[in-house]
Motif scaffolding. Structure first.
Motif, short mmCIF file in Angstrom:
data_model
loop_
_atom_site.label_atom_id
_atom_site.label_comp_id
_atom_site.label_asym_id
_atom_site.label_seq_id
_atom_site.Cartn_x
_atom_site.Cartn_y
_atom_site.Cartn_z
N ALA A 51 0.83 -1.20 0.00
CA ALA A 51 0.00 0.00 0.00
C ALA A 51 0.87 1.26 0.00
CB ALA A 51 -0.93 -0.01 1.21
N THR A 52 1.93 1.24 0.80
CA THR A 52 2.84 2.39 0.86
C THR A 52 3.52 2.62 -0.48
OG1 THR A 52 3.25 1.98 3.21
CG2 THR A 52 4.85 3.35 2.03
N VAL B 86 2.35 1.91 -3.47
CA VAL B 86 1.39 2.50 -4.40
C VAL B 86 1.29 4.00 -4.17
CG1 VAL B 86 -1.05 2.61 -5.02
CG2 VAL B 86 0.06 0.40 -4.73
N VAL B 87 1.19 4.41 -2.92
CA VAL B 87 1.10 5.84 -2.60
C VAL B 87 2.37 6.57 -3.01
CG1 VAL B 87 0.87 7.52 -0.73
CG2 VAL B 87 -0.51 5.43 -0.71
N SER C 248 2.67 7.17 -6.73
CA SER C 248 1.76 8.21 -7.21
C SER C 248 2.43 9.58 -7.18
CB SER C 248 0.48 8.25 -6.38
OG SER C 248 -0.27 7.07 -6.56
N THR D 266 -5.42 6.36 -6.03
CA THR D 266 -4.31 5.91 -5.20
C THR D 266 -4.82 5.15 -3.98
OG1 THR D 266 -2.95 7.79 -5.89
CG2 THR D 266 -2.31 6.67 -3.87
N LEU D 267 -5.88 5.64 -3.37
CA LEU D 267 -6.45 4.97 -2.20
C LEU D 267 -6.98 3.58 -2.57
CD1 LEU D 267 -7.44 4.87 0.73
CD2 LEU D 267 -9.50 6.11 0.00
N ALA E 182 -4.09 1.34 -3.31
CA ALA E 182 -3.39 0.91 -2.10
C ALA E 182 -4.16 -0.18 -1.37
CB ALA E 182 -3.15 2.11 -1.19
N ALA F 250 -3.87 -3.34 -3.44
CA ALA F 250 -2.55 -3.96 -3.34
C ALA F 250 -2.40 -4.69 -2.01
CB ALA F 250 -1.46 -2.90 -3.50
N ALA F 251 -2.86 -4.06 -0.93
CA ALA F 251 -2.79 -4.71 0.38
C ALA F 251 -3.63 -5.98 0.41
CB ALA F 251 -3.26 -3.73 1.47
#
Length: 419
Positions: A184-185, A187-188, A191, A291-292, A295, A298-299
């Motif tokens: 998740a991190t 992906v952020v 971005s 993005t949210l 994330a 992805a998690a």
């Protein structure tokens, strides 16, 4: 409770969060324009233009679907047989089979093999683009861009693989939790980083020269409450005739980017319509929402891989003892590939709804439905997009409303405001 039990609860929680986020933040209330209005818009387009675009899309279609099919077969062959695990072992053998070598070199080798198998389809696509006049960079430029793409992917992939398998070694029972947080991190982070560091690898950007159009675009952004640092021009013409514009970056890195092709092909009012659409994405925080959801997805994917990848029959097929081994990376890649194909229609539907909202924003911001319709006509003509694609293809993979949907929406807005 065991780690597996906690993983099940975590996956359920992430799934609920993902569904709630999509339901609340995606504009589902924006259905397409009535079909009768779409057909009326289609009849108003030049017949020769429509036929040419459809011939182009028909020429691309076999290779595109074949690439998807072959890519899936290769992923399954590497992930659901011992071939993939042996390839990882082979890549790490010069370094004594060290886990780092297997994780990074083995993982990259698996991805590279999958890419090389589908490379002929990418080359065939470039030949079609060249034949129809959309590609302008020649085979040399195409090869350079391909190598750049491989290099960028290799750097990001190496960092992700090293981090993933390091976490597994440090927390063998709870790696799925830390891995989910790390995914998740990442992906952020991407971005923010990709627009600033990666886009210049493929294009050169220069500030737009002072002009009435530049002033108009900056004023438009200010009036819309979307602060941007600058208006940049991308040298897209060195590889394509396609026209486009976008708002890139988040917060202090946000800028309006306009293709040089667009400035040459379109009128100032049409350019303004395109930029107003992109400002709509920024105003509604579509990048942040994407993005949210990315994330959360992805998690959830990491946790699901832990649960599904631990199924003994799958491990036996892959020829590995545990999904946590670097040798099991091909199995993980196969599962991700299948999931990507399955969820593509959902992602496409969400994207079309978001794009429709940005269209409505552009019409309201500019108050110029005629320029918006003119721009859609130009985009369809120059980019050779089918204005009314086959329904099955549209539902599966279309990320934007069709040209006839967008023209019909512009006409509906014009009727509403009396223009």
């Amino acid at each position: 409770m065991s780690p597996r039990g906690w993983a099940v609860l975590t996956l359920a929680g992430l799934g609920v969060a993902l569904v709630v986020t999509a339901l609340v933040l995606v504009p589902w209330q924006r259905p397409p324009a009535p079909r009768a209005d779409q057909l009326a818009a289609l009849r108003d387009l030049p017949t020769e233009q429509v036929e040419h675009a459809r011939q182009f899309r028909s020429a691309l279609r076999p290779g595109g679907w074949a690439a998807l099919g072959v890519g899936l077969l290769v992923a399954l062959a590497l992930g659901l047989t011992p071939l993939g695990s042996r390839l990882v072992e082979l890549a790490g053998r010069p370094f004594g089979g060290h886990w780092i070598a297997q994780a990074i070199l083995g993982g990259l080798a698996v991805v590279l093999v999958a890419d090389l198998v589908t490379l002929p389809f990418a080359a065939w696509r470039h030949s079609v683009l060249t034949r129809y006049g959309l590609a302008t960079n020649g085979w040399g430029g195409w090869a350079v861009d391909l190598l750049k793409s491989y290099a960028v992917s290799a750097v990001i992939g190496a960092v992700a693989l090293l981090g993933f398998y390091t976490v597994i070694r440090l927390a063998p029972r709870w790696w799925w939790a830390f891995g989910a947080a790390g995914a998740a991190t990442l992906v952020v982070l991407l971005s923010f980083v990709l627009p600033v560091l990666v886009e210049p690898v493929f294009n050169r950007f220069s500030p737009m020269e002072p002009s009435p159009l530049r002033s108009q675009l900056m004023e438009l952004a200010e009036r819309d409450g979307v602060p941007v640092r600058d208006v940049l021009v991308a040298d897209a013409s060195r590889r394509t005739r396609a026209v486009n514009a976008y708002v890139s970056g988040l917060g202090p890195t946000r800028r309006v980017v306009v293709y040089d092709n667009l400035l040459r092909e379109a009128t100032p009012a049409e350019v303004t319509a395109v930029v107003a659409h992109e400002l709509g994405h920024a105003r509604d925080r579509d990048v942040s929402v994407g993005t949210l959801t990315g994330a959360l997805g992805a998690a959830a994917a990491v946790v699901a891989l832990y649960l599904i990848g631990s199924w003994p029959p799958l491990l036996r097929l892959a020829g590995v003892d545990s999904v946590a081994q670097p040798r099991a990376f091909p199995l993980l890649l196969a599962l991700v590939t299948v999931a990507g194909l399955v969820f593509t229609p959902v992602q496409s539907l969400m994207s079309r709804r978001v794009e429709a909202r940005a269209d409505a924003h552009a019409l309201a911001l500019t108050g110029d439905p005629a320029a918006f319709e003119s721009m859609q006509r130009r985009l369809s003509a120059v980019n050779l997009s089918d204005p009314d694609p086959p329904r099955w293809e549209y539902l599966y993979s279309a990320s934007h409303p069709s040209t006839v949907e967008r023209i019909a929406a512009a006409r509906a807005y014009a009727r509403k405001v009396g223009r």
